[in-house]
Design an enzyme around this catalytic site. Structure first.
Site, short mmCIF file in Angstrom:
data_model
loop_
_atom_site.label_atom_id
_atom_site.label_comp_id
_atom_site.label_asym_id
_atom_site.label_seq_id
_atom_site.Cartn_x
_atom_site.Cartn_y
_atom_site.Cartn_z
N GLU A 282 82.85 40.96 49.43
CA GLU A 282 81.44 40.87 49.03
C GLU A 282 80.79 39.60 49.58
O GLU A 282 79.65 39.62 50.04
CB GLU A 282 81.33 40.89 47.50
CG GLU A 282 81.83 42.17 46.84
CD GLU A 282 81.06 43.40 47.30
OE1 GLU A 282 79.87 43.28 47.63
OE2 GLU A 282 81.67 44.49 47.34
N ASP A 363 85.32 43.48 55.59
CA ASP A 363 86.78 43.58 55.42
C ASP A 363 87.49 42.55 56.29
O ASP A 363 88.45 41.90 55.86
CB ASP A 363 87.26 44.98 55.79
CG ASP A 363 87.01 46.01 54.71
OD1 ASP A 363 86.60 45.61 53.60
OD2 ASP A 363 87.22 47.21 54.96
#
Length: 415
Positions: A282, A363
């Site tokens: 995030e 990611d």
């Protein structure tokens, strides 16, 4: 401006054609997705799902698909009948008996349409929550919570949606054709405001949010934030278990208003290292400016939509295509919304492609600054616990997924 009966017939034909093609496209994608299901575990899923869980995930998808199909068929049929049989025109005539002001007309018109839509969708929503979600152990919502959520959602829609619509119509009555850029500016302000304050103003109406307690998890998150140069003073835990056992986390806000919110179910399900990996993902979105770029692109799309809308809203054929004798802003808005949907779909596909690219980048950020193994492990746990479909058809993914599939993300993390 086109005002002939031929243009009315043409617009009506386009509306029916667009709705029908959209319905057929969605059903085709559903069929492709269903045919992609397999009775046995694909090799690439070995070690993620065991046979029992995999069979359960397939059954869960089938149950959701079945109720979704019934809901979409009913919605499609009712919409077509409302257009062909003059249902929208009838509602318009009804509210005109009581109101003449364009703002009052539009608000009362949409209030009736939204009420009817809510009543039609209510049984499907109830069945999904208290039958399907309950059957697979996900539902933790009570009937009281379910009803209160519906009431609160309706009130928010009436207050926020009604208020914005009223302001747009007021601007239109003052400026007509050139109203688009002022309406766009209004929506831009609302979007930015909601991006900054959604978690602190709207979420508390539905869920409790508490600061994350001091301890191992708080220290690990703070350590990560400091290492990557991410100023974070607001870490909250939300009582997601009030409605579902599914875990989640999200990042919201801009500047000093940014905050990270963890569902309590996520904390219960993942280890500290896995939770930090999810949060690193995030934070990666923020550091890569994905949040800001998404807002800018959304604003640009909204501006394009309003500009096109301003060129067409004065055309009485929009209302005529819905069977109305009197042209009005609200009927024009419905007709335009349908006519614009192919453009919206095309832009949405582009946004999904960009979003999936951003997910890979987030990611990679988490893998670089924390742990690819922990992120992969956390993603596996979340997918299995929520019985996610791990073998969606590529076409379905292309049209509907804003995130890559779990297998795609795991392969990218290995690289």
């Amino acid at each position: 401006m086109i005002t002939s009966s031929m243009s009315t017939d043409l617009i009506l034909t386009l509306i029916i054609l667009i709705l029908s093609l959209d319905f057929l496209l969605e059903r085709t994608l559903d069929i492709l997705n269903r045919e992609n299901w397999s009775a046995t575990i694909p090799k690439e899923l070995e070690g993620i799902y065991d046979e029992e869980k995999y069979a359960q995930s397939q059954a869960y998808e089938k149950d959701k698909n079945r109720i979704g199909l019934l809901s979409s068929i009913l919605g499609f049929v009712i919409t077509i009948l409302m257009i062909v049989c003059g249902g929208f025109a009838w509602v318009d005539d009804f509210v005109r008996q009581y109101f003449s002001n364009p703002i009052a007309l539009a608000l009362s018109f949409f209030a009736i349409i939204m009420l009817g839509s809510s009543l039609i969708s209510l049984p499907f929503s109830y069945y999904s929550t208290f039958v399907i979600e309950e059957k697979y152990g996900f539902n933790r919502s009570t009937l009281k919570t379910f009803v209160l959520d519906k009431i609160k959602g309706a009130l928010l829609t009436a207050i926020l949606g009604g208020g914005i619509l009223a302001l747009i119509i007021w601007i239109y009555t003052l400026t007509t054709v050139n109203f688009w850029w002022m309406a766009w500016a209004l929506i831009a302000l609302v979007m930015i405001f909601m991006s900054m304050f959604y978690s602190s103003l709207i979420v508390p109406l539905f869920n409790k949010q508490s600061p994350l307690e001091e301890g191992e998890l708080n220290m690990a998150i703070s350590k990560l934030a400091k290492e990557v140069g991410f100023k974070l003073d607001n870490i909250y835990v939300m009582d997601g278990s009030k409605r579902s056992s599914k875990g989640n986390a999200y990042f919201s806000g801009l500047g000093s208003r940014k905050r990270i919110v963890l569902f309590d179910t996520l904390i219960d399900e993942l280890s500290t290292k896995e939770i930090v990996a999810v949060l690193a993902h995030e934070i990666g979105h923020y550091k890569k400016k994905h949040t800001l770029s998404s807002i800018i692109l959304s604003l640009l799309q909204t501006g394009v939509m309003f500009y096109i809308f301003s060129l067409l809203i004065g055309n009485a054929s929009l209302s005529g295509a819905l069977g109305a004798e009197n042209h009005s802003f609200h009927l024009g808005l419905i007709a335009f919304g349908i006519l614009y949907s192919p453009i919206s779909t095309f832009l949405g596909l582009g946004m999904n492609v960009l979003s999936r690219k951003n997910e890979y980048e987030a990611d990679a950020f988490a893998a670089e600054h924390h742990s690819a193994e922990a992120l992969g492990s956390g993603l596996k746990k979340l997918s299995v616990s929520s019985l996610s479909n791990l073998t969606p058809h590529p076409a379905y993914v292309f049209f509907h997924y804003s995130h890559p599939t779990l297998l795609q993300r795991l392969k990218a993390l290995k690289r």
